[in-house]
Design an enzyme around this catalytic site. Structure first.
Site, PDB file in Angstrom:
ATOM      1  N   GLY A 222       0.816  -1.199   0.000  1.00  0.00           N
ATOM      2  CA  GLY A 222       0.000   0.000   0.000  1.00  0.00           C
ATOM      3  C   GLY A 222       0.851   1.252   0.000  1.00  0.00           C
ATOM      4  O   GLY A 222       2.014   1.233  -0.425  1.00  0.00           O
ATOM      5  N   SER A 223       0.305   2.330   0.484  1.00  0.00           N
ATOM      6  CA  SER A 223       0.977   3.625   0.436  1.00  0.00           C
ATOM      7  C   SER A 223       2.104   3.700   1.455  1.00  0.00           C
ATOM      8  O   SER A 223       2.140   2.940   2.430  1.00  0.00           O
ATOM      9  CB  SER A 223      -0.031   4.744   0.698  1.00  0.00           C
ATOM     10  OG  SER A 223      -0.442   4.727   2.054  1.00  0.00           O
ATOM     11  N   ALA A 225       2.591   6.181   3.590  1.00  0.00           N
ATOM     12  CA  ALA A 225       2.051   6.638   4.869  1.00  0.00           C
ATOM     13  C   ALA A 225       1.452   5.480   5.658  1.00  0.00           C
ATOM     14  O   ALA A 225       1.721   5.318   6.858  1.00  0.00           O
ATOM     15  CB  ALA A 225       1.003   7.726   4.636  1.00  0.00           C
ATOM     16  N   GLY A 227       2.120   2.337   5.177  1.00  0.00           N
ATOM     17  CA  GLY A 227       3.201   1.403   5.462  1.00  0.00           C
ATOM     18  C   GLY A 227       4.004   1.785   6.689  1.00  0.00           C
ATOM     19  O   GLY A 227       4.436   0.921   7.468  1.00  0.00           O
ATOM     20  N   GLU A 244       5.648  -3.602   0.922  1.00  0.00           N
ATOM     21  CA  GLU A 244       5.857  -3.087  -0.432  1.00  0.00           C
ATOM     22  C   GLU A 244       4.993  -1.842  -0.570  1.00  0.00           C
ATOM     23  O   GLU A 244       3.765  -1.930  -0.604  1.00  0.00           O
ATOM     24  CB  GLU A 244       5.503  -4.109  -1.502  1.00  0.00           C
ATOM     25  CG  GLU A 244       5.802  -3.592  -2.901  1.00  0.00           C
ATOM     26  CD  GLU A 244       5.616  -4.630  -3.996  1.00  0.00           C
ATOM     27  OE1 GLU A 244       5.020  -4.287  -5.028  1.00  0.00           O
ATOM     28  OE2 GLU A 244       6.051  -5.784  -3.802  1.00  0.00           O
ATOM     29  N   CYS A 278       2.093   0.337  -8.855  1.00  0.00           N
ATOM     30  CA  CYS A 278       3.222   0.848  -8.062  1.00  0.00           C
ATOM     31  C   CYS A 278       4.462   1.050  -8.916  1.00  0.00           C
ATOM     32  O   CYS A 278       5.296   1.909  -8.623  1.00  0.00           O
ATOM     33  CB  CYS A 278       3.542  -0.119  -6.924  1.00  0.00           C
ATOM     34  SG  CYS A 278       2.228  -0.267  -5.705  1.00  0.00           S
ATOM     35  N   GLU A 375       4.315  10.103  -5.520  1.00  0.00           N
ATOM     36  CA  GLU A 375       3.635   9.095  -6.333  1.00  0.00           C
ATOM     37  C   GLU A 375       2.346   9.682  -6.899  1.00  0.00           C
ATOM     38  O   GLU A 375       1.557  10.295  -6.174  1.00  0.00           O
ATOM     39  CB  GLU A 375       3.323   7.862  -5.497  1.00  0.00           C
ATOM     40  CG  GLU A 375       2.791   6.706  -6.317  1.00  0.00           C
ATOM     41  CD  GLU A 375       2.680   5.424  -5.519  1.00  0.00           C
ATOM     42  OE1 GLU A 375       2.971   4.342  -6.058  1.00  0.00           O
ATOM     43  OE2 GLU A 375       2.283   5.504  -4.330  1.00  0.00           O
TER      44      GLU A 375
END
Length: 473
Positions: A222-223, A225, A227, A244, A278, A375
């Site tokens: 995921g993102s 933040a 993560g 990831e 991603c 991103e």
């Protein structure tokens, strides 16, 4: 419309939280299904079921575990079209694109099953004193898998294959934006009760899951933040985490390439799945000797990615997952233009139903713009002209992310230089190459924890050393 349920200890059950969330088709803005937002009680029940099932699953013969996983892969393959349609309805991916990525997920699941048969769960060495030392790799126990909305089927299959084959039991929580296809995956499942449990919901389910004291490993995609929060919770609970996270992947285009073919490849890497990957190509560095021709060809290739409902087999690019994501993408484009960037095509919010955003090509960009540092996760291709390949490598390496990078060049010296870009995966002259043979660990803010092939089984197991001293006769 139906109400989706959790799957705990082999039984489909309603969430204990009465609040409901909706799955909205991003092409039509019609509500497809609803489900409970999740709660700690749901998580407790799922983890308890996984904990109860784990000893028996771990002692099941490896060959039997592998056979069950392979049977599941066969059933998933038989339902590829159905799963691709569900992904389209929940997050907009065109069914033609979805089929290919689901096939890749099935191939990855089968590869994990094959790898399990060759993995050294036990190794033995003879010691100088006449004794023996065994290294036995046990399953870590209960694993929590939290998956993103952009590849609901592929990501969950990639994460769970090694964990299941190694003898772990699982609690899976898909993104609240795309639960439909994961529910169907579990419906196709035929494993002992409690081995794989499903909890639906948003952060009300996700946060207690990743922080739970009875979880032994968290596999999160995921993102950045989110993560960081997962990593902090895992650190506090002292359980293992594989993360990831986001990417801002560069692509370097050297002066010796086939301009037309490379521009078409870059357009695909930037626009496929509406840029919601991603490893999408989000920073494009092109040698000045071919830059003008490359941009012209990129604009031509962008025309093939017209927006439409992905249920139409001819559509190459569907909508973004929701209006929040669309506005995030557009905000980066607006910011770039305000700071001097030039939009050559796209870059405008379309009117009408659906969360569509056009294939967008932007030039005159720099690192003062969020478009080049954060991103994007949308169909935007920002192009920077560089005076040399070395400058391209330097700019490509200048990022807080390090997920993947792609290089197009036929110069052996340049390819050696490109291999030093800090990234988990580097593709040379072929984006997304390598298939199931990858072993990698994201760099910088893109995550932590090696995965792929043997590394995935290393992460899924805990080594114990057993020394057997010699016995005098």
């Amino acid at each position: 419309m139906t109400t989706l349920k959790n799957h705990i200890d082999g039984i489909w059950t309603d969430s204990l939280d009465p609040h409901r969330l909706s799955v909205v088709n991003p092409a039509t803005e019609v509500t497809e299904d609803e489900f409970g937002r999740g709660c700690p009680a749901d998580v407790d029940a799922a983890i308890a079921a996984a904990r109860r099932a784990q000893p028996a699953w771990a002692t099941t013969a490896l060959e039997e575990r592998v056979a069950l996983i392979r049977d599941w892969a066969d059933r998933i393959e038989e339902h590829t079209d159905e799963l691709a349609e569900l992904e389209c309805r929940e997050m907009g991916k065109p069914i033609g694109i979805g089929r290919g990525f689901i096939a890749a997920g099935v191939a990855g699941l089968r590869a994990a099953a094959a790898e399990a048969l060759d993995y050294p769960f036990t190794t033995t060495t003879e010691d100088p004193d006449g004794g023996r030392t065994l290294i036995v790799r046990h399953p870590v126990g209960v694993a929590a898998i939290v998956t993103p909305w952009n590849f609901p089927v592929t990501m969950v299959l990639g994460a769970l294959g090694p964990l299941l084959a190694a003898g772990n039991t699982l609690v899976v929580k898909p993104s609240e934006r795309s639960p439909l296809s994961t529910v169907r995956l579990v419906e196709l499942l035929d494993l002992p009760a409690g081995v794989l449990n499903l909890v639906l919901g948003d952060a009300h389910a996700g946060e207690p899951l990743v922080a739970h004291d009875d979880v032994d490993l968290v596999h999160f995609t995921g993102s950045v933040a989110a993560g960081r929060a997962v990593g902090a919770a895992s650190g506090h609970a002292l359980h293992r985490a594989v993360l990831e996270l986001g990417g801002k992947d560069p692509v370097i285009v050297d002066e010796d390439v086939d301009v037309t073919a490379t521009a078409q490849a870059v357009a695909f890497g930037a626009f496929v799945n509406t840029g919601q990957i991603c490893t999408s190509m989000e920073r494009i560095y092109v040698h000045e000797a071919i830059a003008a021709d490359f941009v012209e060809e990129l604009l031509s290739a962008a025309e093939d990615f017209a927006c439409g409902d992905g249920l139409d087999p001819s559509v190459m690019m569907g909508p973004l997952v929701d209006d929040r994501q669309r506005r995030s993408v557009h905000a980066q484009v607006v910011d770039a233009v305000a700071k001097g960037a030039t939009v050559l095509t796209g870059g405008e919010l379309p009117e009408g139903i659906g969360f569509f955003y056009p294939a967008t090509v932007v030039t005159n960009v720099d690192e003062s713009m969020a478009l080049m540092t954060e991103e994007t996760f949308g169909p935007v291709a920002p192009v920077t002209v560089v005076s040399s390949f070395a400058e391209g490598v330097e700019l490509a390496s200048r990022s807080s992310f390090g997920l993947a990078a792609t290089v197009y060049s036929h110069n052996p010296d340049h390819l050696d230089d490109a291999s030093r870009i800090p990234a988990g995966v580097i593709w040379i002259n072929g984006w997304q190459g390598g298939g199931g043979t990858r072993t990698y660990e994201p760099a910088r803010a893109s995550g932590m924890g090696a995965t792929g092939t043997t590394a995935a089984f290393d992460a899924a197991t805990r080594p114990t050393t057993v020394h057997i001293a010699p016995v005098d006769d």
